[in-house]
Design an enzyme around this catalytic site. Structure first.
Site, mmCIF file in Angstrom:
data_model
loop_
_atom_site.group_PDB
_atom_site.id
_atom_site.type_symbol
_atom_site.label_atom_id
_atom_site.label_comp_id
_atom_site.label_asym_id
_atom_site.label_seq_id
_atom_site.Cartn_x
_atom_site.Cartn_y
_atom_site.Cartn_z
ATOM 1 N N TYR A 127 19.479 6.287 -3.587
ATOM 2 C CA TYR A 127 20.838 6.473 -3.321
ATOM 3 C C TYR A 127 21.511 5.295 -3.775
ATOM 4 C CZ TYR A 127 19.351 10.535 -1.170
ATOM 5 O OH TYR A 127 18.754 11.955 -0.880
ATOM 6 N N PHE A 130 19.437 12.269 11.665
ATOM 7 C CA PHE A 130 20.062 13.609 11.444
ATOM 8 C C PHE A 130 19.832 14.205 9.995
ATOM 9 C CE2 PHE A 130 22.552 10.126 10.130
ATOM 10 C CZ PHE A 130 23.183 10.401 8.783
#
Length: 439
Positions: free
Chosen positions: A136, A439
């Site tokens: 990322y 999450f």
């Protein structure tokens, strides 16, 4: 838990259709994600929870005909930043590309569309946790928080507790029965630590997931409440032997116990799932309890804050087997709005030359002026004091990574003498940022 499994290199041919997830497509979409992670089904209760939490209009699927070959989602979060503000942030999740469709630009197209959408929603931040951190950075995410895990040898390590610890009463409670009071403790903690997430309805269920297949021989989930008798917020809780009155709930711990024995006797372990406390005495009481559970000799704690107090109370830190790992990756979607949303520990007046190839609207010079009361960040034509990419700003944003350290690493270039020290002091946080759950 966080979901991501993706890697590609863009090409000009064979790119699937990318679109927002439609009603009725979730199961196919989620199965694509699971397969990218090896294909082992998740427990039904966990799958049902993710289904209920998924926001279809913020979820993307890549489709090759009728086949889903890529997934990416975003949760609507509010993230605490230095100064205590709760800032809208996209919780990037459920990212995967099918192994049959690598190197076709699928991941890049999803990241491009997602960040464009986040900007359109008016959110200044995007955050994620990564299964493979190297993926990322090229999209502008920097590692903004770390956490520490430990395996504490409680047969050898003792805890030195602060005054008032003995004034805290502990009692067992059924986890589901005391969910509301535990969530009230959590909510009071959120504004005090950067990186924490304000939990929206439904997210409280994450802490109660307890599939038997996931326990690996440990007990069902247990919970202990810390109470201060005579507190100003007396509570009444159902559980155990019926309704009973208690004092003010000032903390809780959720954990499993795994019994084990060998020829020498018991050597069980305590597996901490979550612990929150409103003051040092309550926190110490909970940790002392975990250390002292009968028939155990190890406490295993995962994903804890880097500055949690027990690390400074133990008699032998070497026997705690500490391990540090990256946690929250931070992406400034709107540089000006993001830098204005937080405060600064020391006065700062600095011009950044920002490079952001993936979101070019952030590129250029920005003057940040701020202190502990607030900040402004606007475009400027003034000479730059520091030069860096948006990735470094994301890393430093929550105060857990020093701009000075990034400068030493060659990631931030100082153009005005003293500017790096000034900015580093301003960006620092007195409390280590921490992501409390995945999450």
């Amino acid at each position: 838990m966080a979901k991501d499994s993706a890697s590609d290199h863009a090409s000009d041919t064979g790119r699937p259709e990318l679109r927002v997830l439609r009603q009725g497509e979730w199961d196919t979409w989620f199965d694509t994600l699971i397969r990218a992670f090896g294909g082992v089904p998740e427990p039904s209760e966990e799958r049902e929870l993710w289904d209920s939490l998924t926001e279809l209009d913020r979820s993307l699927g890549a489709w090759d005909g009728d086949t889903c070959v890529g997934t990416a989602g975003a949760f609507s979060f509010r993230l605490t930043v230095p100064g205590g503000a709760s800032v809208p942030a996209a919780g990037v999740t459920m990212v995967s590309v099918a192994a049959t469709h690598r190197r076709r630009g699928v991941l890049t197209s999803m990241m491009r569309r997602q960040l464009d959408d986040v900007r359109e929603w008016g959110w200044p931040l995007a955050v994620l946790t990564a299964s493979e951190p190297e993926i990322y950075g090229r999209f502008g995410y920097g590692v903004g928080t770390f956490h520490v895990s430990a395996e504490i040898d409680t047969s050898r390590v003792r805890l030195s507790v602060p005054p008032g610890t003995d004034d805290v009463r502990l009692r067992y409670a059924v986890p589901a029965d005391v969910l509301d009071v535990c969530e009230a403790v959590y909510a009071r903690k959120v504004s005090g630590r950067p990186g924490m997430l304000a939990r929206l309805p439904g997210w409280e269920r994450l802490g109660l997931l307890d599939a038997e297949s996931e326990r690996k021989g440990a007990s069902p989930l247990q919970c202990v409440l810390a109470e201060r008798i005579g507190g100003s917020e007396a509570t009444s809780v159902e559980g155990g032997g019926g309704r009973r009155e208690g004092g003010e709930v000032v903390g809780y711990a959720r954990f499993h116990v795994k019994p084990e024995w060998d020829a020498n006797g018991p050597k069980g372990s305590v597996h901490l799932r979550d612990a929150q406390a409103l003051d040092p005495a309550a926190q110490a009481a909970l940790w002392r309890f975990l250390f002292d559970i009968d028939l155990t000799s190890t406490v295993k704690a995962y994903g804890r804050p880097m500055d949690e107090a027990w690390q400074y109370q133990v008699s032998d830190i070497r026997r705690c087997a500490l391990r540090v790992r990256d946690s929250l990756h931070v992406r400034l979607v709107e540089v000006g709005a993001a830098l204005e949303a937080r405060t600064y520990q020391a006065p700062v007046d600095v011009v950044f030359e920002v490079e952001d190839a993936f979101c070019p609207w952030n590129s250029g010079r920005w003057r940040l002026s701020g202190d502990a009361k607030g900040a402004s960040c606007e475009r400027t034509t003034d000479a730059a004091d520091l030069s860096l990419s948006v990735r470094e700003l994301g890393a430093a944003y929550l105060g857990g990574v020093s701009l000075g350290a990034l400068g030493d690493a060659g990631r931030v270039r100082e153009l005005r003498r003293g500017a790096l020290a000034e900015a580093s002091a301003g960006f620092a946080s007195t409390v280590a940022p921490w992501l409390p759950h995945g999450f």
